[in-house]
Enzyme design. Structure first.
Site, PDB file in Angstrom:
ATOM      1  N   SER A 198       0.825  -1.219   0.000  1.00 60.09           N
ATOM      2  CA  SER A 198       0.000   0.000   0.000  1.00 60.09           C
ATOM      3  C   SER A 198       0.856   1.265   0.000  1.00 60.09           C
ATOM      4  CB  SER A 198      -0.977   0.003   1.178  1.00 60.09           C
ATOM      5  OG  SER A 198      -0.304   0.160   2.406  1.00 60.09           O
ATOM      6  N   ASN A 208      13.179   3.579   4.491  1.00 56.92           N
ATOM      7  CA  ASN A 208      12.218   2.639   5.054  1.00 56.92           C
ATOM      8  C   ASN A 208      11.176   3.419   5.834  1.00 56.92           C
ATOM      9  OD1 ASN A 208      11.202  -0.015   5.838  1.00 56.92           O
ATOM     10  ND2 ASN A 208      11.986   0.439   7.888  1.00 56.92           N
ATOM     11  N   HIS A 232       8.692   2.856   9.203  1.00 56.07           N
ATOM     12  CA  HIS A 232       8.485   1.973  10.358  1.00 56.07           C
ATOM     13  C   HIS A 232       7.266   2.467  11.127  1.00 56.07           C
ATOM     14  CE1 HIS A 232       9.609  -0.849  13.520  1.00 56.07           C
ATOM     15  NE2 HIS A 232       9.362   0.098  14.394  1.00 56.07           N
ATOM     16  N   LEU A 289      19.157  -2.018  13.089  1.00 53.20           N
ATOM     17  CA  LEU A 289      17.753  -2.160  12.725  1.00 53.20           C
ATOM     18  C   LEU A 289      16.879  -1.061  13.330  1.00 53.20           C
ATOM     19  CD1 LEU A 289      15.634  -3.996  11.296  1.00 53.20           C
ATOM     20  CD2 LEU A 289      15.354  -5.153  13.505  1.00 53.20           C
ATOM     21  N   GLU A 299       0.962   7.165   7.081  1.00 50.26           N
ATOM     22  CA  GLU A 299       2.099   6.624   6.320  1.00 50.26           C
ATOM     23  C   GLU A 299       1.986   6.989   4.847  1.00 50.26           C
ATOM     24  OE1 GLU A 299       2.948   2.479   6.842  1.00 50.26           O
ATOM     25  OE2 GLU A 299       2.473   2.516   8.967  1.00 50.26           O
TER      26      GLU A 299
END
Length: 204
Positions: free
Chosen positions: A16, A110, A112, A147, A177
């Site tokens: 998405s 990225n 998160h 990470l 997001e």
């Protein structure tokens, strides 16, 4: 005219956030080419979306390799075929090895689902509810070998309500997001992000 940049997007499922990025790039006419969408799962729904738009797709299955290092090496070869300026992780559910991450240092993003550095790893919404926090959110960051600890590009904050479940909280955050990730990728493409002393600085 700004030089056309290219990005490769990695997904594992519905994708998405990938879809939000692709739609924003088209609607806002970014100086970018979505070079490929790559998944580690052949049945990832996001591959169908990308293919329908004429975006090249491919699958590098982690099940075909005996360990993370060999999978990452094969994935790197596939990504580098497209010579991307930026690699975007959009729900790519793999922990990446340090050599792979360092190969794309400063050009891999990225998202998160928490306000980093809080609640790293998996089950972030469960962690947030258990901790009793009053706000939660999402973070776009550059990827580093540590990470979920790379330099932060942007964050979105949502309230946590007393009757929230993991599902309701996740849904509220996903809406945000889809706003902040396309914007962060656009900033990168436009050359507006710099990493200085481990922190992201925005330039006009």
């Amino acid at each position: 005219m700004r030089a056309m940049k290219s990005i490769v997007i990695l997904i594992s499922g519905h994708g998405s956030n990938m879809q939000a990025i692709v739609r924003a790039a088209q609607a806002e006419q970014w100086p970018v080419r979505i070079a490929a969408v790559i998944s580690n799962k052949a049945d990832a729904e996001g591959l169908t979306f990308a293919a329908r738009l004429g975006i090249p797709t491919s699958v590098v299955s982690n099940k075909d390799y005996p360990d993370r290092a060999q999978f990452d090496a094969a994935l790197q070869v596939e990504i580098d075929r497209y010579m991307p300026d930026c690699v975007v992780l959009a729900g790519f559910m793999r922990i990446l090895t340090a050599p792979f991450v360092l190969h794309y240092a400063g050009r891999m993003l990225n998202i998160h689902p928490s306000l980093l550095p809080s609640f790293t790893g998996l089950a972030t919404h469960r962690q947030a509810l258990a901790a009793g926090v009053k706000v939660h959110g999402a973070t776009v960051h550059f990827v580093t070998p540590d990470l979920d600890h790379g330099p932060i590009v942007s964050q979105a904050v949502v309230p946590v309500f007393d009757d929230d479940t993991e599902a309701t909280l996740a849904a509220r955050i996903l809406v945000e997001e889809h706003k902040i990730y396309p914007l962060a990728v656009r900033w990168f493409i436009e050359g507006r992000l710099r990493i200085v002393d481990g922190c992201v600085r925005h330039h006009q």
